[in-house]
Design an enzyme around this catalytic site. Sequence first.
Site, PDB file in Angstrom:
ATOM      1  N   SER A 189       0.861  -1.180   0.000  1.00 36.46           N
ATOM      2  CA  SER A 189       0.000   0.000   0.000  1.00 36.46           C
ATOM      3  C   SER A 189       0.901   1.235   0.000  1.00 36.46           C
ATOM      4  CB  SER A 189      -0.943  -0.027   1.209  1.00 36.46           C
ATOM      5  OG  SER A 189      -1.852   1.050   1.159  1.00 36.46           O
ATOM      6  N   THR A 190       0.769   2.095   1.004  1.00 36.13           N
ATOM      7  CA  THR A 190       1.545   3.337   1.045  1.00 36.13           C
ATOM      8  C   THR A 190       3.045   3.049   1.011  1.00 36.13           C
ATOM      9  OG1 THR A 190      -0.208   4.333   2.359  1.00 36.13           O
ATOM     10  CG2 THR A 190       1.918   5.462   2.335  1.00 36.13           C
ATOM     11  N   HIS A 216      -2.491  -1.056  -3.372  1.00 32.98           N
ATOM     12  CA  HIS A 216      -3.589  -0.118  -3.189  1.00 32.98           C
ATOM     13  C   HIS A 216      -3.304   1.144  -3.999  1.00 32.98           C
ATOM     14  CE1 HIS A 216      -4.302  -2.028   1.060  1.00 32.98           C
ATOM     15  NE2 HIS A 216      -4.619  -2.846   0.072  1.00 32.98           N
ATOM     16  N   MET A 309      -0.130   1.142   5.111  1.00 32.04           N
ATOM     17  CA  MET A 309      -0.921   1.406   6.301  1.00 32.04           C
ATOM     18  C   MET A 309      -1.810   0.213   6.613  1.00 32.04           C
ATOM     19  SD  MET A 309      -2.143   5.323   5.471  1.00 32.04           S
ATOM     20  CE  MET A 309      -3.333   5.310   6.825  1.00 32.04           C
ATOM     21  N   ASP A 312      -3.905  -5.047   6.223  1.00 35.99           N
ATOM     22  CA  ASP A 312      -4.293  -5.868   5.084  1.00 35.99           C
ATOM     23  C   ASP A 312      -3.162  -6.836   4.744  1.00 35.99           C
ATOM     24  OD1 ASP A 312      -5.691  -6.869   2.907  1.00 35.99           O
ATOM     25  OD2 ASP A 312      -5.035  -5.265   1.558  1.00 35.99           O
TER      26      ASP A 312
END
Length: 373
Positions: A189-190, A216, A309, A312
């Site tokens: 993600s991030t 993401h 973040m 997940d």
Amino acid sequence: MQRPAPGAEPRWPGADRCPPSRPVVRVMIVDDSLTARTVFARMIEADPALLLVAQASTAEEALGRLSTCSPDVVLLDLEMPGMGGLEALPQFLALRPSLQVLVVSSLTEAGAWHSVRALAAGAADTMLKPVPGSFGGNYREQFTARIRALGRRDAASTGRDTCPQTQGWPPSRAPRPGKRPRVVAIGASTGGVHAINAVLGGLPAEFALPILITQHLPASFVPVFARQLELVSRRRTIVGEDGQRPAPGEIILAPGHAHLTVERRGEQIAVALCSAPSPSGCRPAVDPMLSSIAEAFDGEAAALILSGMGRDGVLGAGDLVRAGGTVIAQEPLSCAVWGMPKAVAQAGLAAAELRPADMGPWLSLRTGSAEWR
């Protein structure tokens, strides 16, 4: 707090210094639009965990003020007169290596391409610029939450104190033995785009396993991300569609509207897109991908959980490990946000914690001459 008069630059408390008693995240806004700066400033000022320390209308001005205002996070527009944000990004990171950059982008193909290039070059995250009427509610919450996570690195700073100093290659401890992988899954993600580029850059050309990736990203960015990865990795990279069969050396990306999962269809394994809610609330999500791989491949898989973040991936990683697969987590010091890898590591599911650049050599050693079958 007194609001700025129309057409005037906003003022904010503590613009020249950060009160040492406030554990706040220091933020700089770099955007040539006064309207955008005003909107972003008001959202930041409304959050007690954030402190707006500077604003700049050009990248040149921001670079000149970087050392004096010492921001933790820079909110960076990419399309500005003079030096654009994409050109300035490497200079920001060179002057302040610990800086986290949140790119704001327009919802256009050019905006998506520039944003993905910025993420690959080291920007931590991206958000679409808000459209009129979307400045409150969910957008405000997502905007400030991302800045807080980036500024605090989601406890990665704590990781500096509590985690051993790793972690070059080879790892300091032998990974748990698992089944020999026939597929690689990557969840991020991030901060994940930059990390994924580093992983793929460490793979030899002859690496033959299919690679499935859930990153993401806004849906409009995924086709652009596919093109960028194909250029960097020199591997065929496609956006997942139902019924595709993973091919040797090929990269399949989760589309923006559905989870990338796989299932057995007769004697073959095929992509099966899924839109069901995920435990993390993300779509696409890493958990469904890993859980489906654990079942379809009977645990003969390796998963890499990269910067991001939240949590997940931890549930799917558990399914994969129980099926005999291997999970590697990104070590905290190299993460933009040590959230997803932290969840996996603290659950005892990570066979090792490595930097992204070391994951390619690990996969090569782990798979040997493994071929797709």
